[in-house]
Design a protein around this motif. Structure first.
Motif, short mmCIF file in Angstrom:
data_model
loop_
_atom_site.label_atom_id
_atom_site.label_comp_id
_atom_site.label_asym_id
_atom_site.label_seq_id
_atom_site.Cartn_x
_atom_site.Cartn_y
_atom_site.Cartn_z
N GLU A 155 0.83 -1.20 0.00
CA GLU A 155 0.00 0.00 0.00
C GLU A 155 0.87 1.25 0.00
OE1 GLU A 155 -2.27 -2.67 3.12
OE2 GLU A 155 -0.18 -2.15 2.70
N GLY A 173 -1.04 7.04 1.95
CA GLY A 173 -1.63 7.60 3.16
C GLY A 173 -0.97 8.92 3.52
N TRP A 219 -10.35 -3.06 0.67
CA TRP A 219 -9.73 -2.12 1.61
C TRP A 219 -10.45 -2.25 2.94
CZ3 TRP A 219 -5.33 0.49 0.87
CH2 TRP A 219 -4.89 0.70 -0.45
N ARG A 256 -10.07 -0.90 7.24
CA ARG A 256 -9.42 0.10 8.09
C ARG A 256 -9.63 -0.28 9.55
NH1 ARG A 256 -13.33 5.38 6.98
NH2 ARG A 256 -15.18 4.62 8.09
N ARG A 309 -11.67 -3.87 13.23
CA ARG A 309 -11.39 -3.67 11.81
C ARG A 309 -12.71 -3.59 11.03
NH1 ARG A 309 -7.86 -8.27 9.69
NH2 ARG A 309 -9.88 -9.35 9.60
N VAL A 345 -14.13 -1.56 4.12
CA VAL A 345 -14.45 -0.26 3.53
C VAL A 345 -15.00 -0.41 2.11
CG1 VAL A 345 -13.47 1.92 2.76
CG2 VAL A 345 -12.73 0.92 4.93
N ASP A 379 -12.72 9.13 9.69
CA ASP A 379 -12.05 8.27 8.71
C ASP A 379 -10.61 7.97 9.10
OD1 ASP A 379 -13.75 10.13 6.17
OD2 ASP A 379 -14.25 8.10 6.86
N TYR A 382 -5.19 1.98 7.14
CA TYR A 382 -5.90 1.36 6.03
C TYR A 382 -5.07 0.21 5.47
CZ TYR A 382 -9.48 4.93 5.97
OH TYR A 382 -10.54 5.75 6.30
N CYS A 398 -4.90 -3.08 2.61
CA CYS A 398 -5.34 -3.74 1.39
C CYS A 398 -5.33 -5.25 1.63
CB CYS A 398 -4.38 -3.37 0.25
SG CYS A 398 -4.72 -4.16 -1.31
#
Length: 122
Positions: A6, A9, A36, A38, A45, A48, A90, A94, A96
């Motif tokens: 990833e 960010g 994805w 987060r 967890r 998303v 948010d 994050y 993947c």
């Protein structure tokens, strides 16, 4: 073996945008579900967004619908998460994730994960 890396960010003010990238390698890209997730400190967890690499079908959590967009570049074996109208809630790490598309659906659990990228919204 599958590797996910990833990037993208960072820190942004509320209302701003960021784009995360996840590069897939080590196996055939097509035929997988890419997702994805987060996780914020002290919270569980959360999934998303998901994309099926075979036909580009996407799905989103209600909390990000109409603000986040998941997309892919098949030639680069890369998935993106465009995040607009960001909110302080948010803020999270994050991740993947990837796993094969099986029995006509994306999995509930993923076996392959990236290292994560931090998103901070103030």
């Amino acid at each position: 073996h599958v590797q996910l890396v990833e990037s993208g960010g960072g820190s942004v003010q509320a209302g701003g945008s960021l784009r995360l990238s996840c590069e897939f390698s080590g196996y055939t890209y097509s035929g997988n579900c890419m997702a994805w997730f987060r996780q914020a400190p002290g919270k569980e967890r959360e999934g998303v967004a998901t994309i099926y690499t075979g036909d580009g079908t996407t799905s989103y959590a209600d909390s990000v619908k109409d603000r986040f967009t998941i997309s892919q570049d098949n030639a680069k074996s890369t998935v993106y998460l465009q995040m607009d109208s960001l909110k302080p809630e948010d803020t999270a790490m994050y991740y993947c994730a990837a796993d094969p598309f099986v029995a006509g659906r994306c999995p509930d659990e993923y076996n392959y994960w990236g290292q994560g990228t931090q998103v901070t919204v103030s």
